[in-house]
Write a protein that holds these residues in place. Structure first.
Motif, PDB file in Angstrom:
ATOM      1  N   ALA A 177       0.875  -1.165   0.074  1.00 52.66           N
ATOM      2  CA  ALA A 177       0.157  -0.014  -0.103  1.00 52.66           C
ATOM      3  C   ALA A 177       1.012   1.397   0.104  1.00 52.66           C
ATOM      4  O   ALA A 177       1.795   1.307   0.761  1.00 52.66           O
ATOM      5  N   ASP A 178       0.628   2.247  -0.710  1.00 45.66           N
ATOM      6  CA  ASP A 178       1.257   3.545  -0.694  1.00 45.66           C
ATOM      7  C   ASP A 178       0.471   4.545  -0.041  1.00 45.66           C
ATOM      8  O   ASP A 178      -0.772   4.915  -0.136  1.00 45.66           O
ATOM      9  N   LEU A 179       1.446   5.046   0.871  1.00 46.56           N
ATOM     10  CA  LEU A 179       0.892   6.197   1.790  1.00 46.56           C
ATOM     11  C   LEU A 179       1.268   7.552   1.159  1.00 46.56           C
ATOM     12  O   LEU A 179       1.113   8.560   1.873  1.00 46.56           O
ATOM     13  N   ASP A 180       1.616   7.663   0.056  1.00 47.79           N
ATOM     14  CA  ASP A 180       2.388   9.054  -0.349  1.00 47.79           C
ATOM     15  C   ASP A 180       1.191  10.327  -0.596  1.00 47.79           C
ATOM     16  O   ASP A 180       1.084  10.975   0.397  1.00 47.79           O
ATOM     17  N   GLU A 181       0.257  10.253  -1.434  1.00 49.52           N
ATOM     18  CA  GLU A 181      -0.352  11.564  -1.714  1.00 49.52           C
ATOM     19  C   GLU A 181      -1.737  11.063  -1.370  1.00 49.52           C
ATOM     20  O   GLU A 181      -2.042  10.041  -0.666  1.00 49.52           O
ATOM     21  N   ALA A 182      -2.732  12.164  -1.607  1.00 44.96           N
ATOM     22  CA  ALA A 182      -4.078  12.009  -1.315  1.00 44.96           C
ATOM     23  C   ALA A 182      -4.880  11.010  -1.855  1.00 44.96           C
ATOM     24  O   ALA A 182      -5.845  10.395  -1.338  1.00 44.96           O
ATOM     25  N   ASP A 183      -4.396  10.143  -2.954  1.00 43.95           N
ATOM     26  CA  ASP A 183      -4.707   9.258  -3.620  1.00 43.95           C
ATOM     27  C   ASP A 183      -4.565   7.811  -3.093  1.00 43.95           C
ATOM     28  O   ASP A 183      -3.217   7.844  -2.704  1.00 43.95           O
ATOM     29  N   PHE A 184      -5.421   7.144  -2.776  1.00 50.02           N
ATOM     30  CA  PHE A 184      -5.154   5.627  -2.154  1.00 50.02           C
ATOM     31  C   PHE A 184      -4.624   4.788  -3.297  1.00 50.02           C
ATOM     32  O   PHE A 184      -5.192   4.626  -4.362  1.00 50.02           O
ATOM     33  N   LEU A 185      -3.636   3.813  -2.861  1.00 49.63           N
ATOM     34  CA  LEU A 185      -3.132   2.885  -3.778  1.00 49.63           C
ATOM     35  C   LEU A 185      -2.735   1.667  -3.284  1.00 49.63           C
ATOM     36  O   LEU A 185      -1.880   1.828  -2.285  1.00 49.63           O
ATOM     37  N   ALA A 186      -3.062   0.504  -3.771  1.00 48.58           N
ATOM     38  CA  ALA A 186      -2.752  -0.721  -2.952  1.00 48.58           C
ATOM     39  C   ALA A 186      -2.634  -1.776  -4.062  1.00 48.58           C
ATOM     40  O   ALA A 186      -3.138  -1.893  -5.091  1.00 48.58           O
ATOM     41  N   VAL A 187      -1.476  -2.639  -3.915  1.00 49.72           N
ATOM     42  CA  VAL A 187      -1.250  -3.879  -4.718  1.00 49.72           C
ATOM     43  C   VAL A 187      -1.426  -4.990  -4.160  1.00 49.72           C
ATOM     44  O   VAL A 187      -1.058  -5.429  -3.188  1.00 49.72           O
ATOM     45  N   PHE A 188      -2.481  -5.892  -4.692  1.00 49.37           N
ATOM     46  CA  PHE A 188      -3.050  -7.219  -4.120  1.00 49.37           C
ATOM     47  C   PHE A 188      -2.593  -8.217  -4.970  1.00 49.37           C
ATOM     48  O   PHE A 188      -2.875  -8.308  -6.076  1.00 49.37           O
ATOM     49  N   PRO A 189      -1.839  -9.050  -4.390  1.00 45.63           N
ATOM     50  CA  PRO A 189      -1.351 -10.316  -5.023  1.00 45.63           C
ATOM     51  C   PRO A 189      -2.472 -11.394  -5.690  1.00 45.63           C
ATOM     52  O   PRO A 189      -3.465 -11.633  -4.573  1.00 45.63           O
ATOM     53  N   LEU A 190      -2.476 -11.689  -6.683  1.00 41.66           N
ATOM     54  CA  LEU A 190      -3.338 -12.946  -7.274  1.00 41.66           C
ATOM     55  C   LEU A 190      -2.564 -14.190  -7.374  1.00 41.66           C
ATOM     56  O   LEU A 190      -1.250 -14.265  -7.575  1.00 41.66           O
ATOM     57  N   ALA A 191      -3.311 -15.292  -7.336  1.00 40.84           N
ATOM     58  CA  ALA A 191      -2.441 -16.640  -7.627  1.00 40.84           C
ATOM     59  C   ALA A 191      -1.862 -16.773  -9.082  1.00 40.84           C
ATOM     60  O   ALA A 191      -2.502 -15.950  -9.864  1.00 40.84           O
ATOM     61  N   GLY A 192      -0.894 -17.128  -8.927  1.00 41.63           N
ATOM     62  CA  GLY A 192       0.045 -17.120 -10.390  1.00 41.63           C
ATOM     63  C   GLY A 192       1.234 -16.085 -10.328  1.00 41.63           C
ATOM     64  O   GLY A 192       1.201 -15.040  -9.713  1.00 41.63           O
ATOM     65  N   THR A 193       2.132 -16.429 -10.911  1.00 39.65           N
ATOM     66  CA  THR A 193       3.180 -15.377 -10.988  1.00 39.65           C
ATOM     67  C   THR A 193       3.062 -14.331 -11.774  1.00 39.65           C
ATOM     68  O   THR A 193       2.548 -14.275 -12.820  1.00 39.65           O
ATOM     69  N   GLY A 194       3.321 -13.072 -11.438  1.00 41.12           N
ATOM     70  CA  GLY A 194       3.171 -11.858 -12.008  1.00 41.12           C
ATOM     71  C   GLY A 194       1.825 -11.407 -12.172  1.00 41.12           C
ATOM     72  O   GLY A 194       1.590 -10.256 -12.721  1.00 41.12           O
ATOM     73  N   ARG A 195       0.896 -11.735 -11.464  1.00 38.30           N
ATOM     74  CA  ARG A 195      -0.626 -11.418 -11.333  1.00 38.30           C
ATOM     75  C   ARG A 195      -0.851 -10.463 -10.183  1.00 38.30           C
ATOM     76  O   ARG A 195      -0.666 -10.838  -9.169  1.00 38.30           O
ATOM     77  N   ALA A 196      -1.450  -9.453 -10.413  1.00 39.85           N
ATOM     78  CA  ALA A 196      -1.983  -8.543  -9.275  1.00 39.85           C
ATOM     79  C   ALA A 196      -3.277  -7.929  -9.711  1.00 39.85           C
ATOM     80  O   ALA A 196      -3.349  -7.698 -10.546  1.00 39.85           O
ATOM     81  N   ARG A 197      -3.719  -7.315  -8.605  1.00 39.73           N
ATOM     82  CA  ARG A 197      -4.865  -6.495  -8.635  1.00 39.73           C
ATOM     83  C   ARG A 197      -4.470  -4.909  -7.949  1.00 39.73           C
ATOM     84  O   ARG A 197      -4.004  -4.989  -6.987  1.00 39.73           O
ATOM     85  N   LEU A 198      -4.513  -4.050  -8.962  1.00 39.58           N
ATOM     86  CA  LEU A 198      -4.402  -2.584  -8.387  1.00 39.58           C
ATOM     87  C   LEU A 198      -5.499  -2.015  -7.985  1.00 39.58           C
ATOM     88  O   LEU A 198      -6.424  -2.038  -8.947  1.00 39.58           O
ATOM     89  N   ILE A 199      -5.757  -1.567  -6.789  1.00 36.13           N
ATOM     90  CA  ILE A 199      -6.983  -0.714  -6.396  1.00 36.13           C
ATOM     91  C   ILE A 199      -6.536   0.732  -5.949  1.00 36.13           C
ATOM     92  O   ILE A 199      -5.625   0.807  -5.131  1.00 36.13           O
ATOM     93  N   GLY A 200      -7.112   1.686  -6.596  1.00 37.15           N
ATOM     94  CA  GLY A 200      -6.834   3.233  -6.074  1.00 37.15           C
ATOM     95  C   GLY A 200      -7.985   4.058  -6.259  1.00 37.15           C
ATOM     96  O   GLY A 200      -9.137   3.621  -6.424  1.00 37.15           O
ATOM     97  N   THR A 201      -7.667   5.426  -6.059  1.00 34.02           N
ATOM     98  CA  THR A 201      -8.729   6.238  -6.079  1.00 34.02           C
ATOM     99  C   THR A 201      -8.160   7.389  -6.803  1.00 34.02           C
ATOM    100  O   THR A 201      -7.047   7.597  -6.943  1.00 34.02           O
ATOM    101  N   VAL A 202      -9.270   8.069  -7.188  1.00 34.52           N
ATOM    102  CA  VAL A 202      -8.890   9.219  -8.288  1.00 34.52           C
ATOM    103  C   VAL A 202      -9.984  10.535  -7.647  1.00 34.52           C
ATOM    104  O   VAL A 202     -11.129  10.250  -7.542  1.00 34.52           O
ATOM    105  N   ARG A 203      -9.185  11.649  -7.281  1.00 39.19           N
ATOM    106  CA  ARG A 203     -10.182  12.722  -6.820  1.00 39.19           C
ATOM    107  C   ARG A 203     -10.118  13.821  -7.568  1.00 39.19           C
ATOM    108  O   ARG A 203     -10.934  14.723  -7.086  1.00 39.19           O
TER     109      ARG A 203
END
Length: 515
Positions: free
Chosen positions: A203-229
């Protein structure tokens, strides 16, 4: 068409309710207006408490095998990893599932549907609930079938598991107080590489937008969840991944090779005023919705389903009065309100705007969070809260007594010793008594006469460390929560408990056993 329980909505909440009821011998009819299960999903996390409950349906192994356990959470600031919380080192003595588990909702639903079909129950697709009336002794529901024809379904009870735009809730005229976050969320499933694609959560704590990287099963697969304001949020429907990907690439060092799915949505934080209206119940997103912070939404809906299922079964089979069903709202609505408040505070912290907010998030939090989590008690509290194993029903109508540190309404503490654990007997969806130490002859005789399983465990230091009291009796509900805790093992307390609540036990196949 007639059934015991009509379930509107075939998401995880409705499917779990259908599974539990079917296993308990209750006839269900489950409908959904979609033509097929979803192929994409927003919900990812299956918490430890949900996996514990899934042992009753032999679902835990399949969920674990089909998903990805997350061993740690990492916090990033200005492109660098600043803090890490490892789960296995702080929860291995708390639960058989000492991790956050990633199992996407679409896979989750397919597994539940398959298990339900093995029991002879299928979801009636492309079927819409139009309206219903509560006649006092039954619910009369009007459905539109796949051919556009109107059907009438009579059911003893109706369960609204039909999501945030619930037709059941709207028909009841139920208000849904709360609000809507101003941020637009985006979700992207990607094939990628980089240091944050290591199977852990970032999870990135930098700016006012939230961003996280969630791992998925399998090599190199992920879900990005973020916000835009910013101004981009005003045109969310036209956003592409390229419009929001810069932070992920720079701040979390994600090198994206392919985007498999991208979507945007808005999130609400709301709790219905009532969860029960006569013969109609609200569950899951139909009853409560909140920010995705902590991965609590789907798990809370599943918890609603498990809580309601055994109570409906007890009433339908004549083991308990209708008043037992009032405890569903009493136990679940308080938790839903606390959850919404908690996730709201967390989300507002990670997305707050302004100079002070940025200072706290980027300078103070990376220093304070590792310092606080240096203490074992703080790490354990964090895991207990996120995993929902701390969820309890203390102070509710069905919760009585205490023995040791365990109160009526608590989740039974998990203890593993000598190659087995005290949760094995909980697979049976029935009332049972646990004694850690020596059960009194009077209690043994009472349980034998009443056909209630008595499970005795040789007293070990681990039991005391978990908060259990030697020789005390713990009456366990069918959903594995402690109903009654009493020192001394006097069966009279159990007798009074069942009498006061009007609960009658049906003959059980199990007999008293010792471990």
């Amino acid at each position: 068409m007639r059934c015991d329980v009509l379930i509107a909505g075939a998401g995880p909440t409705g499917l779990v309710l259908a599974l539990w009821l079917t296993k308990l011998g209750i006839g269900v009819h489950i409908i959904d207006k979609t033509s097929a299960p979803g192929t994409t999903s927003r919900a990812l996390a299956v918490q430890a408490r949900t996996l514990e409950l899934y042992r009753q349906l032999d679902l835990d192994d399949a969920v674990v095998a089909g998903g990805h356990p997350v061993p740690a959470v990492n916090l990033w600031v200005k492109g660098a990893r600043k803090a890490q919380v490892r789960f296995e080192t702080l929860a291995s003595d708390l639960t058989p599932f000492p991790f956050l588990h990633i199992f996407p909702q679409d896979q989750h639903e397919r597994l539940l549907i398959d298990r339900l079909e093995q029991l002879g129950v299928s979801v009636q697709r492309q079927t819409e609930l139009l309206r219903f009336t509560d006649e006092g002794d039954r619910v009369v529901a009007y459905l539109r079938d796949p051919d556009g024809r109107e059907q009438v379904c009579e059911a003893h009870y109706l369960a609204g598991c039909d999501g945030a735009r619930s037709r059941v809730r709207e028909t009841l005229g139920q208000s849904f107080p709360g609000g809507t976050y101003k941020q637009v969320f985006y979700v992207a499933d990607v094939d990628a590489s980089g240091p944050s694609l290591d199977g852990q959560l970032h999870a990135d704590l930098d700016e006012a937008d939230f961003l996280a990287v969630f791992p998925l099963a399998g090599t190199g697969r992920a879900r990005l969840i973020g916000t835009v304001r910013d101004e981009r949020a005003e045109h969310a429907e036209t956003l592409r991944f390229e419009d929001v990907s810069e932070r992920a690439i720079k701040h979390l060092q994600v090198a994206v090779q392919r985007v498999n799915w991208f979507s945007t949505y808005r999130v609400h934080h709301r709790v219905a005023e009532r969860f029960r209206h006569g013969r109609v119940f609200l569950l899951g997103d139909a009853a409560h919705i909140h920010s995705p912070a902590g991965g609590q939404g789907m798990n809370t809906g599943i918890g609603d389903a498990v809580n309601l299922a055994w109570k409906l079964a007890a009433v339908m089979t004549g083991q308990a009065p209708d008043a037992l069903l009032d405890s569903y709202e009493a136990e679940r609505i308080g938790f839903a309100r606390r959850l919404v408040a908690t996730t709201d505070r967390v989300f507002n912290f990670v997305t707050a705007e302004g100079r002070v907010a940025n200072l706290v998030r980027t300078r103070l939090a990376p220093v304070l969070i590792p310092a606080v989590l240096h203490f074992e008690g703080a790490r354990e509290f964090l895991f207990r809260t996120v995993s929902q194993i701390t969820l309890n029903y203390r102070g509710c109508p069905l919760s009585e007594g205490s023995a040791g540190e365990v109160h009526g309404g608590d989740r039974l503490p998990w203890v593993a010793a000598n190659g087995s654990d005290n949760f094995a007997s909980l697979k049976a969806m029935t009332w049972q008594v646990h004694v850690y130490g020596e059960a009194s002859p009077a209690l043994r005789e009472w349980c034998s006469r009443r056909n209630i399983p008595l499970h005795g465990f040789e007293w070990l230091p681990q039991h005391g460390a978990a908060g259990l009291e030697r020789d005390a009796l713990y009456l366990i509900r069918p959903d594995t929560y402690v109903a009654l805790a009493k020192a001394g093992g006097n069966p009279g307390f159990v007798d009074v408990y069942f009498t006061d609540h009007g609960i009658k036990l049906r003959p059980a196949c199990a007999i008293p056993t010792a471990h």
